[in-house]
Design a protein around this motif. Structure first.
Motif, PDB file in Angstrom:
ATOM      1  N   GLY A  55       6.074   3.496  -7.098  1.00  0.00           N
ATOM      2  CA  GLY A  55       5.516   4.196  -8.253  1.00  0.00           C
ATOM      3  C   GLY A  55       4.318   5.046  -7.898  1.00  0.00           C
ATOM      4  N   HIS A  56       3.612   4.645  -6.856  1.00  0.00           N
ATOM      5  CA  HIS A  56       2.452   5.434  -6.421  1.00  0.00           C
ATOM      6  C   HIS A  56       2.853   6.796  -5.874  1.00  0.00           C
ATOM      7  CE1 HIS A  56      -0.928   2.889  -7.163  1.00  0.00           C
ATOM      8  NE2 HIS A  56      -0.448   1.873  -6.472  1.00  0.00           N
ATOM      9  N   GLN A  57       4.129   6.973  -5.527  1.00  0.00           N
ATOM     10  CA  GLN A  57       4.536   8.325  -5.130  1.00  0.00           C
ATOM     11  C   GLN A  57       4.274   9.287  -6.282  1.00  0.00           C
ATOM     12  OE1 GLN A  57       5.303   9.033  -1.977  1.00  0.00           O
ATOM     13  NE2 GLN A  57       4.929   6.853  -1.652  1.00  0.00           N
ATOM     14  N   ASP A  65      -4.290   5.940 -11.229  1.00  0.00           N
ATOM     15  CA  ASP A  65      -3.203   5.664 -10.283  1.00  0.00           C
ATOM     16  C   ASP A  65      -2.729   4.205 -10.407  1.00  0.00           C
ATOM     17  OD1 ASP A  65      -5.969   5.782  -8.895  1.00  0.00           O
ATOM     18  OD2 ASP A  65      -4.874   4.435  -7.583  1.00  0.00           O
ATOM     19  N   GLU A  66      -3.648   3.245 -10.243  1.00  0.00           N
ATOM     20  CA  GLU A  66      -3.216   1.846 -10.276  1.00  0.00           C
ATOM     21  C   GLU A  66      -2.729   1.428 -11.662  1.00  0.00           C
ATOM     22  OE1 GLU A  66      -2.536   0.345  -7.833  1.00  0.00           O
ATOM     23  OE2 GLU A  66      -3.774   1.125  -6.208  1.00  0.00           O
ATOM     24  N   GLY A  67      -3.456   1.861 -12.679  1.00  0.00           N
ATOM     25  CA  GLY A  67      -3.153   1.391 -14.030  1.00  0.00           C
ATOM     26  C   GLY A  67      -1.906   2.020 -14.608  1.00  0.00           C
ATOM     27  N   ILE A  81       8.548  -1.832  -6.076  1.00  0.00           N
ATOM     28  CA  ILE A  81       8.580  -0.894  -7.202  1.00  0.00           C
ATOM     29  C   ILE A  81       7.181  -0.357  -7.477  1.00  0.00           C
ATOM     30  CG2 ILE A  81       8.963  -0.791  -9.716  1.00  0.00           C
ATOM     31  CD1 ILE A  81      11.431  -2.626  -9.204  1.00  0.00           C
ATOM     32  N   HIS A  82       6.191  -1.218  -7.360  1.00  0.00           N
ATOM     33  CA  HIS A  82       4.814  -0.762  -7.570  1.00  0.00           C
ATOM     34  C   HIS A  82       4.433   0.302  -6.541  1.00  0.00           C
ATOM     35  CE1 HIS A  82       0.534  -1.173  -8.746  1.00  0.00           C
ATOM     36  NE2 HIS A  82       0.326  -0.858  -7.481  1.00  0.00           N
ATOM     37  N   GLU A  83       4.647  -0.003  -5.294  1.00  0.00           N
ATOM     38  CA  GLU A  83       4.205   0.961  -4.273  1.00  0.00           C
ATOM     39  C   GLU A  83       5.023   2.248  -4.352  1.00  0.00           C
ATOM     40  OE1 GLU A  83       1.484   0.162  -3.292  1.00  0.00           O
ATOM     41  OE2 GLU A  83       1.554  -1.995  -3.598  1.00  0.00           O
ATOM     42  N   MET A 143       0.843  -1.199   0.000  1.00  0.00           N
ATOM     43  CA  MET A 143       0.000   0.000   0.000  1.00  0.00           C
ATOM     44  C   MET A 143       0.872   1.241   0.000  1.00  0.00           C
ATOM     45  SD  MET A 143      -2.970   1.160  -0.225  1.00  0.00           S
ATOM     46  CE  MET A 143      -3.770   2.733   0.027  1.00  0.00           C
ATOM     47  N   GLU A 144       0.301   2.309  -0.534  1.00  0.00           N
ATOM     48  CA  GLU A 144       1.051   3.545  -0.693  1.00  0.00           C
ATOM     49  C   GLU A 144       0.445   4.679   0.122  1.00  0.00           C
ATOM     50  OE1 GLU A 144      -0.840   2.004  -2.851  1.00  0.00           O
ATOM     51  OE2 GLU A 144      -2.305   3.403  -3.687  1.00  0.00           O
ATOM     52  N   TYR A 145       1.311   5.452   0.727  1.00  0.00           N
ATOM     53  CA  TYR A 145       0.952   6.709   1.373  1.00  0.00           C
ATOM     54  C   TYR A 145       2.043   7.695   0.997  1.00  0.00           C
ATOM     55  CZ  TYR A 145      -1.641   3.210   3.916  1.00  0.00           C
ATOM     56  OH  TYR A 145      -2.442   2.151   4.209  1.00  0.00           O
ATOM     57  N   SER A 200      -8.337  -1.985 -13.442  1.00  0.00           N
ATOM     58  CA  SER A 200      -7.553  -0.931 -12.803  1.00  0.00           C
ATOM     59  C   SER A 200      -6.058  -1.216 -12.844  1.00  0.00           C
ATOM     60  CB  SER A 200      -7.984  -0.759 -11.346  1.00  0.00           C
ATOM     61  OG  SER A 200      -9.368  -0.523 -11.273  1.00  0.00           O
ATOM     62  N   TYR A 201      -5.686  -2.472 -13.005  1.00  0.00           N
ATOM     63  CA  TYR A 201      -4.258  -2.819 -12.993  1.00  0.00           C
ATOM     64  C   TYR A 201      -3.807  -3.432 -14.323  1.00  0.00           C
ATOM     65  CZ  TYR A 201      -4.443  -2.484  -7.821  1.00  0.00           C
ATOM     66  OH  TYR A 201      -4.594  -2.067  -6.522  1.00  0.00           O
ATOM     67  N   MET A 202      -4.273  -4.647 -14.586  1.00  0.00           N
ATOM     68  CA  MET A 202      -3.693  -5.409 -15.693  1.00  0.00           C
ATOM     69  C   MET A 202      -4.060  -4.842 -17.049  1.00  0.00           C
ATOM     70  SD  MET A 202      -4.843  -7.275 -13.043  1.00  0.00           S
ATOM     71  CE  MET A 202      -4.230  -8.392 -11.801  1.00  0.00           C
TER      72      MET A 202
END
Ligand SMILES: [Zn+2]
Lengths: 317, 647
Positions: free
Chosen positions: B375-377, B394-396, B371-373, B345-347, B460-462
């Motif tokens: 990337g949410h920055q 955001d997710e995609g 790397i995914h989380e 999860m990202e904050y 939202s992702y794949m």
């Protein structure tokens, strides 16, 4: 007593190479039958596309997903075939087990098929009995694992309990039962014991004869290695051309042929081990259980010489 | 850009690499809270500042009280999820959470005296709080609250509120809450934990029409599939925890003092839109740096030995995002190895990763999640799209860059790297999309409005990862990179929409991309082109051959295609097809016959849901079928030996 038993097993191999070929060939034939729908499915879906060489060279999840989508039904047939093939194989294996013991017992050449004809039914009953035992054993083992897992929880405990302890316990349990089953079967054939009595003999065997377990492990190791090597090869050899694919397959087949040889040698060793002890205890057994005196077939009940003591003598018989 | 002039403590370390504010800072939060590990509560005070950005007065405020989603079985979240989410189960003890606002008052005394400070004689707002249900008619949901004000906030005026609240943390659910290790050690992931303002969108912002008479609050209830949305601002947070607790938080640590068995930590975060923290006595702490960024890793002790893997992965991500998207403006980044459902999860400037005991190197899940989380920055943190309404932004977008980084750095085998089984992240996500009813679930869908629940994840992702990779191949990587950079430059510290993203793509590429976005972002068009037949015949009375390739469009999606034909003499020819017709035939009259027809030979159209039918060869090799047959033979032989040795 381990060394003579090993020698007896290996010389049994030399004496009866046909048994190795028979075991290997039945396995191969069944496996080939199983593989036919797969070959047809893949040839049909991938064959005309031109993706064959790419797919042979490496895993491609995108194309594989398309293949499964298209050929999934044909591949499902593979598992349907297993439904009849596995039970059939188990019956064959029960027959082959008693046949091997009969053929490899020490005094003279005996017919594998004669053993099959004479002992298969009882061999099957014995197999079922041990299968039930194995089932109970697995349930109990899993129960023990659950209890330990409840005490030793968390990610670390979970790993050691589920990924290390549980498989180790299960493999050990099955190996012990397999060892017992081997000697029960031998008692059934050589000792001519009825099924339940043979089962008792088998289950008591590793406790009464300390060398049975090391002898088992000596054969277990190459058997396991030879069984796993084809997979190791498969994972590490990128066979992408026709000749490489054949080369890999033939190498794997050589390993699996050796695996069949290990089975024959293993049976020969355990049979010899059993006979040695059986002969030394026979007068006692005969006195106690006259009703169970082994019936003679085409030979004297036992040889004048201890099997394994002079293996070359009876090998040349 | 008016900035709230709040008392700023002297910083030990700046929160960003800039002296001036980077965002509009419509909000400012000052929190003083204490964690009670036994009661599993965080309680304290909150001062909220909100400046009216509109040209007209605003007569109420709206808040998110996210923790109320876990208050009981009647919340919209619990109803939608059937009581199960990320490992949360209904039977657990002390599972419920929630936030209680004990009082809410307009600040009267000691706030900085701004000439534009909101004043009122009727300062106590506590009894004015009402719950809203903007998304459904669930009267029992208490995740959105509104506070009608005694008088409206004038344009440009700033209102200060003092709130006393108590948050009860649920047993870890939907990324937040408390957990317990097998030795009884507590872990707290304190997220979505304080009363938090919604976003007041002014005319022209996001989808509020430019000519609307007034802006509007954008708040949504906490849904099973939804994430969050908030405005940029500053956070000054003072946290009291028992001395033995190790704490990680958004922003930079300003000070740390210990007194009477308690530890007081002060944090400051700037130009972010959320603040989360974690606390546990079990954490092992590691630090590292990347350029201007202080990296801090809080690791579960059983994962000791995996610290370097975390740092390596996050540095690769920092490097790539800096190169492909834009600068990371913050000076800190905290990586947390949490428990269970708190992971992944990202904050702002804090992410939770997640690994397993003795995770082998060939399993790249740790790298992927890190790397995914991180990337949410960017896609969420800096480019703060509305996660409720447009989760794919955001997710995609993040999944697209994540798969690209993974496949650039760790391929072959960027997801799983075993001999004989090398699986890459991007192709894995493509396959998931292609084989999970691709005709269902558009990217542009509010997260709680997917007809089939599972389509939220795919869409939202794949799918967006696949859509964006296809766009990259269509535009070319250099254009795609300019698109990513321009999107960042134009929209960082703001709230971009799908429309804004498309505008950037069109500006950068100089091409109208409606055809692409309408089909694959707003719509559910499915792409599947196939070589239907390849036929060759000798032309009578000549030494020439007529080769005919019949192509088919098998689904509704339209995408330009390239056909490559290979001839017996080794020569090739390429033809372009716009792909609009249901079928098309290409004929070649040459002294050599065609032996292969191959659509999309460079594997550019990742949206194509069946690649196997893209190719037809007359001289095809059967080596694959033979190899698979042999595999099955050997496998079956092994199986027989194995079961045979048992019975
Ligand atoms: Zn994400």
């Amino acid at each position: 007593m381990i060394k003579p038993s090993l020698t007896a097993g290996i010389s049994g191999l030399r004496r009866r190479p046909g048994l190795v070929v028979l075991l290997y060939a039945t396995n191969l034939v069944l496996a080939l039958i199983l593989s036919i729908p797969v070959a047809v499915a893949f040839a049909g879906t991938v064959g005309p596309t031109g993706f064959g060489e790419d797919l042979a060279a490496g895993f491609d999840i995108v194309l594989w997903a398309d293949i499964i989508e298209e050929a999934g039904d044909a591949l499902a047939v593979l598992f349907l075939h297993l439904l009849w093939m596995v039970p059939l194989y188990l019956i064959w294996k029960a027959a082959a087990g008693v046949g091997l013991i009969h053929a490899l017992r020490g005094d003279q050449i005996r017919s594998f098929w004669q053993g099959v004809g004479r002992y298969t039914l009882r061999g099957l009953l014995l197999g079922v009995a041990f299968a039930v035992l194995a089932g109970i054993g697995v349930v109990v083992t899993l129960g023990v694992v659950l209890v330990i897992g409840a005490v030793w929880s968390g990610p670390v405990g979970g790993f050691w309990v589920n990924a290390v302890l549980a498989p180790t316990l299960l493999i050990s349990l099955l190996a012990v039962l397999d060892l017992m089953h081997d000697y029960a079967r031998t008692a059934l054939v050589i000792g001519e014991q009825p099924v339940l009595k043979a089962m008792q003999t088998g289950m008591a065997w590793p406790f009464r004869h300390g060398q049975a377990s090391p002898l088992y492990l000596i054969w277990f190791a190459p058997a396991a290695v030879l069984l796993l090597l084809p997979t190791v090869l498969d994972m590490n050899v990128a066979a992408a051309t026709g000749s490489a694919v054949w080369g890999l397959f033939i190498t794997q087949q050589i390993l699996l042929l050796l695996r069949a040889a290990v089975t024959v040698g293993w049976f020969g060793s355990e049979t010899a081990f059993y006979e040695t002890i059986w002969l030394s205890e026979l007068p006692l057994i005969a006195k106690e259980e006259t009703e169970n005196t082994p019936e003679t077939d085409d030979a004297a009940p036992f040889s004048q010489e201890l099997p394994g003591a002079e293996p070359n003598d009876w090998a040349s018989a | 850009m008016t900035v709230l002039a709040l008392a700023v403590p002297v910083l030990a370390q700046k929160a960003t690499i800039y002296d001036e504010p980077l965002s509009e800072r419509r909000v400012a939060y000052t929190l003083n809270v204490t964690l009670d590990p036994e009661a599993r509560t965080v309680r304290g005070t909150e001062r909220i500042a909100w400046r009216n950005p509109d040209d007209v007065p605003v007569d109420s405020l709206q808040f998110h009280l996210y923790l109320n989603a876990f208050k009981n079985n009647e919340s919209t979240f619990m109803r939608e999820s059937g009581g199960m989410h990320r490992g949360f189960s209904a039977e657990e003890e002390n599972r419920w959470g929630g936030v209680i606002i004990e009082s809410m008052k307009v600040t009267t005394g000691d706030q900085p005296t701004l000439s534009t400070t909101y004043r009122t004689d009727d300062a106590d707002l506590t009894d004015r709080i009402v719950y809203l249900h903007p998304d459904d008619d669930n009267l029992d949901d208490q995740t959105v609250a509104a506070v009608p004000l005694p008088r409206p906030v004038e344009p440009g005026e700033t209102i200060f509120l003092d709130v006393e609240f108590e948050s009860t943390l649920p047993r870890i659910v939907a990324r937040t809450g408390w957990g317990e290790k097998s030795d009884g050690t507590r872990f707290f992931m304190v997220a979505q934990w304080f009363p938090k303002l919604g976003v007041y969108e002014v005319p022209g912002q996001r989808y509020v029409p430019e000519d609307a008479p007034r802006g509007q609050w954008n708040t949504h209830q906490f849904h099973e599939n939804s994430e969050f949305y908030a405005d940029f601002g500053t956070f000054d947070v003072t946290i009291d925890v028992p001395e033995e607790y190790v704490v990680g938080a958004s922003g930079v640590r300003v000070s740390e003092t210990t007194d009477g068995g308690m530890k007081r930590l002060v944090y400051r975060a700037e130009d972010v839109h959320d603040f989360a923290w974690t606390a546990s006595p079990a954490f092992l702490e590691y630090t590292d740096t990347w350029r201007h960024v202080n990296l801090r890793l809080l690791l579960q002790p059983e994962h000791d030995g995996q610290a370097q893997r975390h740092f390596d992965a996050v540095k690769i991500a920092l490097e790539r995002f800096d190169e492909w998207v834009g600068e990371y403006p913050y000076t800190s980044l905290t990586l947390v190895d949490g428990l269970g459902g708190s992971n992944g999860m990202e904050y702002p400037t804090l992410i939770t990763c997640g690994t397993a005991y003795l995770l082998p190197d060939w399993m790249r899940s740790l790298e992927i999640v890190t790397i995914h989380e991180f990337g949410h920055q960017y896609f969420y943190g800096l480019l703060a799209s509305n996660e409720f309404e447009e989760a794919w932004l955001d997710e995609g977008m993040n999944s697209y860059v994540e798969t690209r980084i993974m496949d650039t750095h760790y391929s072959p085998g960027s997801a799983i790297s075993l001999p004989g089984l090398r699986l890459d992240d991007g192709p894995g996500q493509r396959t998931f999309y292609a084989k999970s009813t691709p005709s269902r679930g558009a990217l542009f869908t509010r997260s709680w409005e997917y007809e089939v629940d599972a389509d939220y994840g795919k869409a939202s992702y794949m799918k967006p990862a696949t859509v964006m990779r296809t766009l990259e191949h269509y535009l070319g990587w250099e254009t795609m990179r300019r698109f990513l950079r321009t999107y960042y430059d134009r929209w960082r510290f703001r709230h971009p929409t799908t429309r804004d993203l498309q505008d950037v793509a069109e500006d950068v590429s100089g091409e109208d991309l409606d055809w692409f976005f309408d089909q694959f972002v707003y719509g559910t068009a499915v792409v599947d082109y196939a070589v239907e037949a390849l036929e060759v015949e000798a032309v009578e009375g000549s030494e020439r051959y007529k080769s005919e390739v019949r192509l088919e469009r098998r689904e509704d999606g339209i995408f330009p295609q390239t056909l490559r034909v290979r001839f017996e003499d080794g020569s090739t020819e390429e033809r372009a097809w716009e792909g609009e017709a249901a079928s098309e035939t290409f004929t070649f009259d040459k002294p050599t016959p065609a032996v292969e027809a191959y659509l999309d030979p460079d594997n550019a159209v990742w949206l194509d849901v069946n690649r196997l039918n893209n190719r037809r060869a007359l001289d095809a090799s059967n080596v694959f079928a033979r190899k698979q047959q042999f595999k099955v033979v050997v496998w079956a032989q092994q199986l027989f030996y194995l079961i045979g040795s048992l019975f």
